[in-house]
Scaffold this active site. Sequence first.
Site, PDB file in Angstrom:
ATOM      1  N   ASP A  93       0.852  -1.186   0.000  1.00  0.00           N
ATOM      2  CA  ASP A  93       0.000   0.000   0.000  1.00  0.00           C
ATOM      3  C   ASP A  93       0.898   1.250   0.000  1.00  0.00           C
ATOM      4  O   ASP A  93       1.865   1.306  -0.748  1.00  0.00           O
ATOM      5  CB  ASP A  93      -0.966  -0.043   1.193  1.00  0.00           C
ATOM      6  CG  ASP A  93      -2.129   0.931   1.054  1.00  0.00           C
ATOM      7  OD1 ASP A  93      -3.136   0.566   0.427  1.00  0.00           O
ATOM      8  OD2 ASP A  93      -2.029   2.064   1.557  1.00  0.00           O
TER       9      ASP A  93
ATOM     10  N   TYR B  74      -3.775  11.040   0.676  1.00  0.00           N
ATOM     11  CA  TYR B  74      -4.183  10.766  -0.703  1.00  0.00           C
ATOM     12  C   TYR B  74      -4.137  12.035  -1.542  1.00  0.00           C
ATOM     13  O   TYR B  74      -3.671  12.018  -2.688  1.00  0.00           O
ATOM     14  CB  TYR B  74      -5.600  10.164  -0.729  1.00  0.00           C
ATOM     15  CG  TYR B  74      -5.621   8.713  -0.353  1.00  0.00           C
ATOM     16  CD1 TYR B  74      -5.691   7.714  -1.318  1.00  0.00           C
ATOM     17  CD2 TYR B  74      -5.545   8.326   0.987  1.00  0.00           C
ATOM     18  CE1 TYR B  74      -5.698   6.375  -0.970  1.00  0.00           C
ATOM     19  CE2 TYR B  74      -5.545   7.000   1.346  1.00  0.00           C
ATOM     20  CZ  TYR B  74      -5.615   6.024   0.365  1.00  0.00           C
ATOM     21  OH  TYR B  74      -5.598   4.693   0.717  1.00  0.00           O
TER      22      TYR B  74
ATOM     23  N   HIS C  86      -4.627  -7.873   0.174  1.00  0.00           N
ATOM     24  CA  HIS C  86      -3.972  -6.574   0.285  1.00  0.00           C
ATOM     25  C   HIS C  86      -3.205  -6.399   1.592  1.00  0.00           C
ATOM     26  O   HIS C  86      -2.120  -5.818   1.599  1.00  0.00           O
ATOM     27  CB  HIS C  86      -5.040  -5.482   0.162  1.00  0.00           C
ATOM     28  CG  HIS C  86      -4.493  -4.099   0.146  1.00  0.00           C
ATOM     29  ND1 HIS C  86      -3.812  -3.572  -0.933  1.00  0.00           N
ATOM     30  CD2 HIS C  86      -4.502  -3.120   1.091  1.00  0.00           C
ATOM     31  CE1 HIS C  86      -3.443  -2.330  -0.661  1.00  0.00           C
ATOM     32  NE2 HIS C  86      -3.852  -2.027   0.556  1.00  0.00           N
TER      33      HIS C  86
END
Length: 455
Positions: free
Chosen positions: A226, A374, A431
Amino acid sequence: MFLEILLASVLGFLIYRYISWNKEETLALEDGWWGPGAKPTAREDESIRPFKVETSDEEIKDLHQRIDNFRWTAPLEDSRFHYGFNSNYLKKVLSYWRNEFDWRKQVEILNKYPHFKTKIEGLDIHFIHVKPPQLPSGRTPKPLLMVHGWPGSFYEFYKIIPLLTDPKSHGLSDEHIFEVICPSIPGYSFSQASSKKGFNSVATARIFYKLMLRLGFQKFYIQGGDWGSLVCTNMAQLVPGHVKGLHLNMAFILRSIHTLTPLLGRRFAQFFGYTERDMELLYPFKEKIFYSLMRESGYFHIQATKPDTVGCALNDSPVGLAAYILEKFSTWTNSEFRNLEDGGLERKFSLDDLLTNVMLYWTTGSIVSSQRYYKENMGQGPMANKHERMKVFVPTGFAAFPSEILHTPEKWVRVKYPSLISYSYMAEGGHFAAFEEPKLLAQDIRKFVTMVEQQ
Protein backbone atom coordinates in the site's frame (compact mmCIF):
# COMPACT_ATOMS: atom_id res chain seq x y z
CA MET A 1 14.13 15.18 -47.54
CA PHE A 2 11.36 16.34 -45.21
CA LEU A 3 10.33 12.73 -44.50
CA GLU A 4 13.94 11.80 -43.67
CA ILE A 5 14.21 14.73 -41.24
CA LEU A 6 10.89 13.77 -39.64
CA LEU A 7 11.90 10.13 -39.23
CA ALA A 8 15.29 11.11 -37.83
CA SER A 9 13.61 13.48 -35.36
CA VAL A 10 11.16 10.79 -34.21
CA LEU A 11 13.96 8.23 -33.87
CA GLY A 12 16.10 10.72 -31.96
CA PHE A 13 13.21 11.51 -29.62
CA LEU A 14 12.56 7.81 -28.96
CA ILE A 15 16.25 7.19 -28.25
CA TYR A 16 16.32 10.19 -25.92
CA ARG A 17 13.21 8.97 -24.06
CA TYR A 18 14.64 5.47 -23.76
CA ILE A 19 17.97 6.72 -22.40
CA SER A 20 16.36 9.23 -20.02
CA TRP A 21 13.91 6.59 -18.74
CA ASN A 22 16.66 4.04 -18.17
CA LYS A 23 19.37 6.23 -16.69
CA GLU A 24 20.14 5.77 -13.03
CA GLU A 25 19.18 8.94 -11.21
CA THR A 26 18.23 9.78 -7.66
CA LEU A 27 15.71 12.09 -6.10
CA ALA A 28 17.21 15.17 -4.47
CA LEU A 29 17.59 14.69 -0.72
CA GLU A 30 16.12 17.98 0.38
CA ASP A 31 14.87 19.11 3.79
CA GLY A 32 11.56 20.20 5.23
CA TRP A 33 9.68 21.62 8.19
CA TRP A 34 6.20 20.25 8.77
CA GLY A 35 5.50 21.39 12.30
CA PRO A 36 3.30 24.38 13.20
CA GLY A 37 4.55 27.88 12.41
CA ALA A 38 7.98 28.85 11.14
CA LYS A 39 11.00 26.62 11.57
CA PRO A 40 12.81 27.54 14.80
CA THR A 41 16.38 28.76 14.61
CA ALA A 42 17.45 26.40 17.41
CA ARG A 43 18.65 22.93 16.45
CA GLU A 44 15.97 20.26 16.57
CA ASP A 45 15.98 17.93 19.56
CA GLU A 46 17.21 14.59 18.19
CA SER A 47 16.66 12.55 21.33
CA ILE A 48 14.77 9.27 21.14
CA ARG A 49 12.15 9.00 23.89
CA PRO A 50 10.37 5.87 25.14
CA PHE A 51 6.62 5.97 24.54
CA LYS A 52 3.76 3.94 25.96
CA VAL A 53 0.23 3.50 24.64
CA GLU A 54 -2.27 4.48 27.33
CA THR A 55 -6.02 4.71 27.79
CA SER A 56 -8.43 6.11 30.35
CA ASP A 57 -11.88 5.42 31.78
CA GLU A 58 -13.15 8.65 30.17
CA GLU A 59 -11.95 7.55 26.74
CA ILE A 60 -13.76 4.20 27.00
CA LYS A 61 -16.89 5.79 28.50
CA ASP A 62 -17.13 8.29 25.64
CA LEU A 63 -16.72 5.48 23.08
CA HIS A 64 -19.49 3.41 24.69
CA GLN A 65 -21.88 6.38 24.79
CA ARG A 66 -21.33 7.06 21.10
CA ILE A 67 -21.91 3.40 20.21
CA ASP A 68 -25.09 3.36 22.32
CA ASN A 69 -26.42 6.37 20.38
CA PHE A 70 -25.83 4.80 16.97
CA ARG A 71 -28.74 5.31 14.54
CA TRP A 72 -29.22 2.06 12.61
CA THR A 73 -30.30 1.90 8.97
CA ALA A 74 -31.74 -1.39 7.68
CA PRO A 75 -29.87 -2.90 4.71
CA LEU A 76 -31.57 -3.88 1.49
CA GLU A 77 -32.70 -7.49 1.36
CA ASP A 78 -29.95 -9.86 0.17
CA SER A 79 -27.54 -6.94 -0.34
CA ARG A 80 -24.71 -8.68 1.58
CA PHE A 81 -21.60 -6.44 1.12
CA HIS A 82 -22.49 -5.21 -2.39
CA TYR A 83 -23.66 -1.83 -1.07
CA GLY A 84 -20.80 -1.47 1.39
CA PHE A 85 -20.74 -2.59 5.01
CA ASN A 86 -23.88 -4.61 5.78
CA SER A 87 -25.62 -2.92 8.72
CA ASN A 88 -27.09 -6.19 10.04
CA TYR A 89 -23.57 -7.54 10.52
CA LEU A 90 -22.51 -4.13 11.82
CA LYS A 91 -24.91 -4.71 14.73
CA LYS A 92 -22.90 -7.79 15.71
CA VAL A 93 -19.59 -5.93 15.45
CA LEU A 94 -20.94 -3.08 17.59
CA SER A 95 -22.32 -5.46 20.21
CA TYR A 96 -18.91 -7.10 20.47
CA TRP A 97 -17.13 -3.72 20.54
CA ARG A 98 -19.46 -2.36 23.23
CA ASN A 99 -19.77 -5.41 25.48
CA GLU A 100 -16.84 -7.78 24.94
CA PHE A 101 -13.90 -5.98 23.34
CA ASP A 102 -11.31 -5.22 26.03
CA TRP A 103 -9.35 -2.14 24.94
CA ARG A 104 -7.19 -2.20 28.08
CA LYS A 105 -6.09 -5.74 27.22
CA GLN A 106 -5.32 -4.66 23.65
CA VAL A 107 -3.29 -1.72 24.97
CA GLU A 108 -1.19 -4.24 26.89
CA ILE A 109 -0.68 -6.19 23.67
CA LEU A 110 0.31 -3.00 21.83
CA ASN A 111 2.87 -2.28 24.54
CA LYS A 112 4.49 -5.72 24.32
CA TYR A 113 6.94 -4.23 21.81
CA PRO A 114 9.06 -1.17 22.67
CA HIS A 115 7.60 2.14 21.42
CA PHE A 116 9.53 5.35 20.87
CA LYS A 117 9.13 8.89 19.58
CA THR A 118 11.63 11.34 18.10
CA LYS A 119 11.38 14.76 16.43
CA ILE A 120 12.23 14.91 12.72
CA GLU A 121 11.50 17.91 10.49
CA GLY A 122 9.21 19.38 13.14
CA LEU A 123 7.09 16.24 13.65
CA ASP A 124 6.99 13.79 16.51
CA ILE A 125 7.61 10.45 14.79
CA HIS A 126 6.33 7.29 16.48
CA PHE A 127 7.88 3.87 15.87
CA ILE A 128 8.34 0.45 17.39
CA HIS A 129 11.81 -1.06 17.41
CA VAL A 130 12.00 -4.79 18.08
CA LYS A 131 15.36 -6.50 18.56
CA PRO A 132 15.92 -10.28 18.53
CA PRO A 133 15.40 -11.87 21.96
CA GLN A 134 18.53 -13.98 21.35
CA LEU A 135 21.32 -14.11 18.79
CA PRO A 136 23.70 -16.96 17.94
CA SER A 137 27.27 -16.15 18.88
CA GLY A 138 29.02 -13.83 16.44
CA ARG A 139 25.84 -12.89 14.59
CA THR A 140 24.37 -9.44 14.07
CA PRO A 141 20.73 -8.85 13.16
CA LYS A 142 19.75 -7.34 9.83
CA PRO A 143 17.88 -4.02 10.18
CA LEU A 144 14.51 -4.08 8.41
CA LEU A 145 12.20 -1.07 8.09
CA MET A 146 8.55 -2.04 7.51
CA VAL A 147 6.02 0.61 6.45
CA HIS A 148 2.23 0.28 6.64
CA GLY A 149 -0.49 1.87 4.50
CA TRP A 150 -4.13 3.01 4.74
CA PRO A 151 -6.38 2.05 6.47
CA GLY A 152 -3.77 0.03 8.32
CA SER A 153 -1.24 0.86 11.00
CA PHE A 154 1.97 -0.35 12.61
CA TYR A 155 -0.19 -2.99 14.31
CA GLU A 156 -0.42 -4.89 11.01
CA PHE A 157 3.13 -6.15 11.64
CA TYR A 158 2.63 -7.57 15.14
CA LYS A 159 2.28 -11.17 13.92
CA ILE A 160 5.11 -11.09 11.42
CA ILE A 161 7.64 -9.47 13.78
CA PRO A 162 8.39 -12.61 15.86
CA LEU A 163 8.85 -14.63 12.65
CA LEU A 164 11.58 -12.18 11.64
CA THR A 165 13.23 -11.46 15.00
CA ASP A 166 12.99 -14.95 16.50
CA PRO A 167 12.57 -17.34 13.55
CA LYS A 168 13.90 -20.49 15.23
CA SER A 169 11.20 -20.35 17.91
CA HIS A 170 8.61 -20.36 15.14
CA GLY A 171 9.92 -23.25 13.07
CA LEU A 172 11.97 -21.17 10.63
CA SER A 173 15.69 -21.19 9.87
CA ASP A 174 17.81 -18.70 11.78
CA GLU A 175 19.90 -17.97 8.67
CA HIS A 176 18.43 -14.46 8.71
CA ILE A 177 17.57 -12.73 11.97
CA PHE A 178 16.20 -9.22 11.77
CA GLU A 179 15.66 -6.30 14.06
CA VAL A 180 12.47 -4.64 12.91
CA ILE A 181 11.57 -0.95 12.88
CA CYS A 182 7.92 -0.08 12.17
CA PRO A 183 7.21 3.66 12.12
CA SER A 184 3.79 5.27 11.86
CA ILE A 185 3.44 7.48 8.78
CA PRO A 186 3.03 11.09 10.00
CA GLY A 187 -0.68 11.74 10.44
CA TYR A 188 -1.35 8.08 11.33
CA SER A 189 -1.76 6.71 14.87
CA PHE A 190 0.82 8.26 17.18
CA SER A 191 2.95 10.10 14.58
CA GLN A 192 2.21 13.82 14.52
CA ALA A 193 0.38 15.11 11.45
CA SER A 194 1.86 17.77 9.22
CA SER A 195 0.63 21.32 9.82
CA LYS A 196 1.43 22.27 6.24
CA LYS A 197 0.24 21.29 2.79
CA GLY A 198 2.37 19.09 0.57
CA PHE A 199 3.44 16.36 2.99
CA ASN A 200 3.76 13.36 0.65
CA SER A 201 5.45 9.99 0.33
CA VAL A 202 8.83 11.52 -0.62
CA ALA A 203 8.85 13.64 2.56
CA THR A 204 7.87 10.52 4.51
CA ALA A 205 10.70 8.51 2.92
CA ARG A 206 13.22 11.22 3.80
CA ILE A 207 12.01 11.34 7.42
CA PHE A 208 12.18 7.55 7.76
CA TYR A 209 15.68 7.58 6.25
CA LYS A 210 16.71 10.14 8.88
CA LEU A 211 15.11 7.90 11.51
CA MET A 212 17.22 4.93 10.41
CA LEU A 213 20.38 7.04 10.53
CA ARG A 214 19.43 8.29 13.98
CA LEU A 215 19.10 4.67 15.11
CA GLY A 216 22.62 4.00 13.85
CA PHE A 217 21.84 2.14 10.61
CA GLN A 218 23.80 3.09 7.50
CA LYS A 219 22.54 0.19 5.40
CA PHE A 220 19.24 -1.62 5.81
CA TYR A 221 16.40 -3.54 4.15
CA ILE A 222 12.98 -1.98 3.58
CA GLN A 223 9.56 -3.54 3.03
CA GLY A 224 6.08 -2.20 2.32
CA GLY A 225 2.65 -2.62 0.81
CA ASP A 226 0.00 0.00 0.00
CA TRP A 227 1.44 3.47 0.85
CA GLY A 228 4.36 1.64 2.44
CA SER A 229 5.39 0.35 -0.99
CA LEU A 230 5.52 3.91 -2.34
CA VAL A 231 7.38 5.27 0.68
CA CYS A 232 9.95 2.47 0.43
CA THR A 233 10.25 2.98 -3.34
CA ASN A 234 10.91 6.68 -2.77
CA MET A 235 13.54 5.85 -0.17
CA ALA A 236 15.32 3.66 -2.72
CA GLN A 237 15.16 6.59 -5.17
CA LEU A 238 16.49 9.05 -2.58
CA VAL A 239 19.33 7.04 -1.00
CA PRO A 240 19.95 3.88 -3.04
CA GLY A 241 23.39 3.45 -1.48
CA HIS A 242 21.81 2.95 1.94
CA VAL A 243 19.14 0.44 0.86
CA LYS A 244 20.46 -3.13 0.74
CA GLY A 245 17.21 -4.44 -0.65
CA LEU A 246 13.62 -3.38 -1.31
CA HIS A 247 10.80 -5.88 -0.79
CA LEU A 248 7.24 -5.04 -1.86
CA ASN A 249 3.84 -6.67 -1.86
CA MET A 250 2.26 -3.93 -3.97
CA ALA A 251 3.63 -1.63 -6.67
CA PHE A 252 2.48 1.66 -8.17
CA ILE A 253 3.19 1.11 -11.88
CA LEU A 254 1.96 4.15 -13.80
CA ARG A 255 4.49 4.76 -16.56
CA SER A 256 4.49 1.56 -18.57
CA ILE A 257 3.05 0.55 -21.92
CA HIS A 258 2.55 -2.90 -20.37
CA THR A 259 -0.37 -1.64 -18.27
CA LEU A 260 -2.32 -1.23 -21.51
CA THR A 261 -1.64 -4.74 -22.79
CA PRO A 262 -4.39 -6.64 -20.89
CA LEU A 263 -6.80 -5.45 -23.58
CA LEU A 264 -4.87 -7.64 -26.04
CA GLY A 265 -3.17 -10.03 -23.64
CA ARG A 266 -5.68 -12.84 -23.84
CA ARG A 267 -4.80 -13.42 -27.50
CA PHE A 268 -1.12 -12.50 -27.27
CA ALA A 269 -0.25 -13.67 -23.75
CA GLN A 270 3.14 -15.13 -24.67
CA PHE A 271 4.11 -12.09 -26.66
CA PHE A 272 3.42 -9.84 -23.66
CA GLY A 273 5.22 -12.14 -21.26
CA TYR A 274 2.14 -13.27 -19.31
CA THR A 275 2.31 -16.60 -17.52
CA GLU A 276 -0.64 -18.94 -17.01
CA ARG A 277 -0.94 -17.63 -13.45
CA ASP A 278 -1.01 -14.03 -14.73
CA MET A 279 -3.84 -14.98 -17.06
CA GLU A 280 -5.83 -16.48 -14.18
CA LEU A 281 -5.38 -13.33 -12.10
CA LEU A 282 -6.00 -10.78 -14.88
CA TYR A 283 -8.96 -12.32 -16.72
CA PRO A 284 -11.79 -11.98 -17.38
CA PHE A 285 -10.50 -8.44 -17.87
CA LYS A 286 -13.77 -6.60 -17.29
CA GLU A 287 -14.37 -8.31 -13.95
CA LYS A 288 -10.81 -8.65 -12.60
CA ILE A 289 -9.63 -5.16 -13.58
CA PHE A 290 -12.27 -2.74 -14.88
CA TYR A 291 -15.22 -3.60 -12.60
CA SER A 292 -12.95 -4.32 -9.65
CA LEU A 293 -11.27 -0.92 -9.85
CA MET A 294 -14.61 0.82 -10.29
CA ARG A 295 -16.03 -0.92 -7.21
CA GLU A 296 -13.04 -0.32 -4.99
CA SER A 297 -11.87 3.19 -5.92
CA GLY A 298 -14.70 5.43 -4.73
CA TYR A 299 -12.94 6.18 -1.44
CA PHE A 300 -9.81 7.07 -3.43
CA HIS A 301 -11.52 9.82 -5.41
CA ILE A 302 -12.97 11.37 -2.25
CA GLN A 303 -9.72 11.26 -0.30
CA ALA A 304 -7.62 12.52 -3.21
CA THR A 305 -9.87 15.55 -3.66
CA LYS A 306 -11.76 16.56 -0.49
CA PRO A 307 -10.55 14.35 2.38
CA ASP A 308 -11.58 16.69 5.19
CA THR A 309 -15.32 16.53 4.40
CA VAL A 310 -15.82 12.81 4.96
CA GLY A 311 -13.00 12.88 7.51
CA CYS A 312 -14.93 15.23 9.80
CA ALA A 313 -17.88 12.83 9.82
CA LEU A 314 -15.73 9.77 10.51
CA ASN A 315 -13.77 11.53 13.26
CA ASP A 316 -17.05 12.24 15.08
CA SER A 317 -18.55 8.75 14.86
CA PRO A 318 -16.76 5.56 15.95
CA VAL A 319 -19.49 3.50 14.27
CA GLY A 320 -19.06 5.31 10.97
CA LEU A 321 -15.30 5.00 11.27
CA ALA A 322 -15.50 1.25 11.91
CA ALA A 323 -17.83 0.66 8.94
CA TYR A 324 -15.65 2.75 6.64
CA ILE A 325 -12.39 1.05 7.63
CA LEU A 326 -13.56 -2.54 8.14
CA GLU A 327 -15.30 -2.67 4.76
CA LYS A 328 -11.80 -2.44 3.24
CA PHE A 329 -10.65 -5.43 5.28
CA SER A 330 -13.46 -7.40 3.66
CA THR A 331 -13.20 -6.80 -0.08
CA TRP A 332 -9.47 -5.96 -0.14
CA THR A 333 -8.76 -9.30 1.50
CA ASN A 334 -10.89 -11.15 -1.05
CA SER A 335 -13.24 -9.49 -3.53
CA GLU A 336 -15.55 -12.51 -3.34
CA PHE A 337 -16.26 -11.71 0.31
CA ARG A 338 -18.73 -9.07 -0.90
CA ASN A 339 -21.09 -12.00 -1.59
CA LEU A 340 -21.23 -12.89 2.13
CA GLU A 341 -23.59 -11.43 4.75
CA ASP A 342 -20.65 -10.83 7.12
CA GLY A 343 -18.19 -9.75 4.44
CA GLY A 344 -15.93 -12.67 5.39
CA LEU A 345 -14.21 -10.48 7.97
CA GLU A 346 -13.77 -13.18 10.57
CA ARG A 347 -12.46 -15.72 8.07
CA LYS A 348 -9.04 -14.09 8.07
CA PHE A 349 -9.01 -11.78 11.10
CA SER A 350 -10.32 -11.67 14.65
CA LEU A 351 -12.63 -8.88 15.75
CA ASP A 352 -10.06 -8.02 18.44
CA ASP A 353 -7.39 -7.40 15.79
CA LEU A 354 -9.73 -5.47 13.50
CA LEU A 355 -11.11 -3.27 16.26
CA THR A 356 -7.62 -2.60 17.62
CA ASN A 357 -6.70 -1.14 14.26
CA VAL A 358 -9.90 0.97 14.27
CA MET A 359 -9.13 2.14 17.81
CA LEU A 360 -5.72 3.38 16.70
CA TYR A 361 -7.54 5.78 14.38
CA TRP A 362 -10.31 6.63 16.85
CA THR A 363 -8.25 7.28 19.99
CA THR A 364 -5.67 9.38 18.14
CA GLY A 365 -8.22 11.27 16.02
CA SER A 366 -6.06 10.58 12.98
CA ILE A 367 -8.56 9.61 10.29
CA VAL A 368 -8.63 13.10 8.71
CA SER A 369 -4.85 13.48 8.53
CA SER A 370 -4.47 9.90 7.24
CA GLN A 371 -6.91 10.62 4.41
CA ARG A 372 -5.13 13.86 3.46
CA TYR A 373 -2.19 11.68 2.43
CA TYR A 374 -4.18 10.77 -0.70
CA LYS A 375 -4.60 14.39 -1.75
CA GLU A 376 -0.93 15.19 -1.09
CA ASN A 377 0.22 12.21 -3.18
CA MET A 378 -2.43 11.95 -5.89
CA GLY A 379 -4.24 15.29 -5.91
CA GLN A 380 -2.16 16.64 -8.80
CA GLY A 381 -3.02 13.71 -11.04
CA PRO A 382 -0.93 10.79 -12.35
CA MET A 383 2.68 11.34 -13.41
CA ALA A 384 2.80 14.81 -11.82
CA ASN A 385 5.69 13.86 -9.53
CA LYS A 386 9.24 13.17 -10.62
CA HIS A 387 9.49 9.90 -8.69
CA GLU A 388 6.65 8.44 -10.77
CA ARG A 389 8.79 8.88 -13.88
CA MET A 390 11.91 7.30 -12.32
CA LYS A 391 13.05 3.70 -12.13
CA VAL A 392 14.46 1.99 -9.05
CA PHE A 393 17.81 0.26 -9.30
CA VAL A 394 18.32 -1.33 -5.89
CA PRO A 395 17.80 -5.12 -5.59
CA THR A 396 14.06 -5.67 -5.42
CA GLY A 397 11.76 -8.51 -4.41
CA PHE A 398 8.04 -8.70 -5.07
CA ALA A 399 5.37 -10.89 -3.50
CA ALA A 400 2.24 -11.12 -5.69
CA PHE A 401 -0.67 -12.06 -3.44
CA PRO A 402 -3.54 -13.49 -5.51
CA SER A 403 -6.35 -11.47 -3.91
CA GLU A 404 -4.62 -8.09 -4.17
CA ILE A 405 -6.94 -5.42 -5.62
CA LEU A 406 -5.02 -5.45 -8.90
CA HIS A 407 -2.57 -8.15 -9.96
CA THR A 408 0.82 -6.85 -11.11
CA PRO A 409 2.63 -9.26 -13.47
CA GLU A 410 6.40 -9.61 -13.28
CA LYS A 411 6.78 -7.89 -16.65
CA TRP A 412 5.09 -4.76 -15.27
CA VAL A 413 7.14 -4.75 -12.08
CA ARG A 414 10.43 -5.17 -13.93
CA VAL A 415 9.83 -2.02 -16.00
CA LYS A 416 9.84 0.14 -12.85
CA TYR A 417 12.27 -2.07 -10.90
CA PRO A 418 14.87 -3.38 -13.39
CA SER A 419 16.93 -4.91 -10.56
CA LEU A 420 14.06 -7.25 -9.67
CA ILE A 421 15.71 -10.47 -8.45
CA SER A 422 12.73 -12.20 -6.85
CA TYR A 423 9.11 -12.38 -7.98
CA SER A 424 6.81 -14.80 -6.15
CA TYR A 425 3.24 -15.89 -6.83
CA MET A 426 1.95 -16.28 -3.29
CA ALA A 427 -0.34 -19.21 -2.50
CA GLU A 428 -3.04 -17.11 -0.86
CA GLY A 429 -3.68 -13.71 0.65
CA GLY A 430 -4.76 -10.23 -0.28
CA HIS A 431 -3.97 -6.57 0.28
CA PHE A 432 -3.13 -6.71 4.02
CA ALA A 433 -0.44 -9.33 3.57
CA ALA A 434 1.49 -8.98 6.85
CA PHE A 435 -1.75 -8.89 8.83
CA GLU A 436 -3.39 -11.78 6.98
CA GLU A 437 -0.57 -14.11 5.94
CA PRO A 438 2.43 -13.23 8.15
CA LYS A 439 4.22 -16.54 7.66
CA LEU A 440 3.99 -16.48 3.86
CA LEU A 441 5.25 -12.91 3.75
CA ALA A 442 8.06 -13.62 6.22
CA GLN A 443 9.21 -16.58 4.16
CA ASP A 444 9.29 -14.49 0.99
CA ILE A 445 11.25 -11.69 2.68
CA ARG A 446 13.76 -14.27 3.90
CA LYS A 447 14.04 -15.81 0.42
CA PHE A 448 14.65 -12.38 -1.08
CA VAL A 449 17.33 -11.47 1.46
CA THR A 450 19.11 -14.76 0.73
CA MET A 451 19.20 -13.87 -2.96
CA VAL A 452 20.48 -10.35 -2.24
CA GLU A 453 23.31 -11.64 -0.09
CA GLN A 454 24.30 -14.30 -2.60
CA GLN A 455 24.85 -11.70 -5.32
